[in-house]
Scaffold this active site. Structure first.
Site, short mmCIF file in Angstrom:
data_model
loop_
_atom_site.label_atom_id
_atom_site.label_comp_id
_atom_site.label_asym_id
_atom_site.label_seq_id
_atom_site.Cartn_x
_atom_site.Cartn_y
_atom_site.Cartn_z
N ASP A 15 0.84 -1.20 0.00
CA ASP A 15 0.00 0.00 0.00
C ASP A 15 0.88 1.25 0.00
OD1 ASP A 15 -2.34 -1.50 0.02
OD2 ASP A 15 -2.32 -1.67 2.20
N LYS A 37 -0.23 -8.03 -2.52
CA LYS A 37 -1.52 -7.38 -2.74
C LYS A 37 -1.28 -5.94 -3.17
CE LYS A 37 -4.33 -5.74 0.55
NZ LYS A 37 -4.89 -4.45 0.04
N ASP A 63 -6.60 -5.81 -5.42
CA ASP A 63 -7.69 -5.46 -4.50
C ASP A 63 -8.37 -4.17 -4.94
OD1 ASP A 63 -9.37 -5.61 -2.33
OD2 ASP A 63 -7.93 -4.75 -0.92
N LYS A 65 -11.85 -4.31 -5.52
CA LYS A 65 -13.23 -4.45 -5.03
C LYS A 65 -14.26 -4.03 -6.09
CE LYS A 65 -11.79 -3.63 -0.23
NZ LYS A 65 -10.38 -3.24 -0.50
N ASP A 68 -20.14 -3.42 -10.02
CA ASP A 68 -20.77 -2.75 -11.17
C ASP A 68 -21.75 -3.74 -11.78
OD1 ASP A 68 -21.16 -1.01 -13.51
OD2 ASP A 68 -19.25 -0.10 -12.90
N PRO A 70 -22.86 -6.77 -14.25
CA PRO A 70 -22.09 -8.00 -14.49
C PRO A 70 -21.10 -7.92 -15.64
CG PRO A 70 -24.37 -8.54 -13.99
CD PRO A 70 -24.30 -7.05 -14.11
N THR A 72 -19.53 -5.35 -16.91
CA THR A 72 -18.38 -4.51 -16.57
C THR A 72 -17.45 -5.22 -15.60
OG1 THR A 72 -19.66 -2.49 -16.95
CG2 THR A 72 -17.69 -2.29 -15.57
N THR A 124 -12.75 -4.29 7.28
CA THR A 124 -12.26 -4.43 8.65
C THR A 124 -12.07 -3.08 9.34
OG1 THR A 124 -10.03 -4.63 7.74
CG2 THR A 124 -11.16 -6.66 8.36
N GLN A 190 -7.57 0.17 11.17
CA GLN A 190 -8.22 -1.13 11.30
C GLN A 190 -8.89 -1.23 12.68
OE1 GLN A 190 -8.50 -3.06 8.84
NE2 GLN A 190 -6.76 -2.83 7.48
N ARG A 211 1.40 -2.47 6.68
CA ARG A 211 2.22 -1.51 7.41
C ARG A 211 3.19 -2.13 8.42
NH1 ARG A 211 -2.94 2.50 7.67
NH2 ARG A 211 -3.91 0.45 7.73
#
Length: 232
Positions: A15, A37, A63, A65, A68, A70, A72, A124, A190, A211
């Site tokens: 990240d 990730k 990731d 997420k 939209d 189906p 797309t 989370t 989190q 992190r």
């Protein structure tokens, strides 16, 4: 199929904002990371080339997420697969028909190489402060997990606090749990957290750690320590 998604359960979240920094971090961690990730903040700056480079070192978990219509979502997942992605997230609340449709896409792509779609339930970062809120979150996650399981989607992203009960009901799903922290780590944004060893004992297939690794003075040693905890 699920066993082929990652090299080991440690999924390192890159990240970071700078593609060069992310690539340098990945090179430090390539021997420890079971998967990398990546999310919008990095890939929107780097483009698909970074995914292709990361995929040479370990499986890549995109990731984004997706949520939209189906067609797309299908197009986005196919594009992710073509870039070298092994795992990709969608919102589990997309609906049963959409989940079933995407499960068919997943089966098709798996004939070429391992590829899994993960349904995201409740983030989370969501904190339930009252008993009524906790029940609402738990019920929502349980409902979405049932839809994911019956659709044929490969797995689920959920808090480690829910994974034991969900695995008991849906033993064939690949469970990915973010929010992994040690007792000494800051929670940051989190809320529903757990240690790496606890998460695996509860039934997680893969744990996401970001992190605590990339902010460590020695990221490679931090990753190796987590792997040692998982082995114990």
């Amino acid at each position: 199929m699920a066993a082929n998604f990652v090299k080991n359960p440690l999924i390192v979240a890159l990240d970071l904002d700078e593609p060069a920094e992310a690539l340098a971090m990945a090179k430090q961690l390539r021997d420890s990371a079971g998967c990398f990730k990546v999310g919008p903040r990095l890939i929107l700056r780097s483009g698909p080339g970074l995914i292709q480079e990361l995929a040479q070192m370990a499986p890549v978990f995109l990731d984004f997420k997706f949520y939209d219509i189906p067609s797309t979502m299908e197009g986005a997942l196919r594009a992710a697969f073509d870039m070298g992605v092994t795992l990709a997230t969608i919102h589990a609340s997309a609906g049963e028909e959409t989940l079933k449709h995407l499960a068919g896409v997943q089966r098709e792509l798996n004939k070429k190489r391992p590829f899994g779609i993960l349904g995201v339930t409740v983030l989370t970062s969501v904190a339930a402060r009252t008993e009524a809120e906790k029940k609402s979150v738990t019920d929502r996650i349980s409902d979405l997990a049932g839809q994911v399981s019956s659709s044929g989607i490969a797995g689920l992203v959920c808090s480690a606090h829910e994974v034991a009960a969900l695995r008991a009901k849906h033993p064939n799903l690949f469970f990915v749990t973010p929010g992994i922290r040690s007792a000494q780590d800051s929670l940051d944004d989190q809320q529903r957290t757990m240690t790496a060893g606890e998460a695996i004992r509860h039934g997680s297939s893969g744990i996401v750690v970001g992190r605590p690794i990339y902010r460590s003075p020695n990221p490679a040693q931090a990753a190796r320590s987590i792997l040692s905890e998982l082995e114990r």
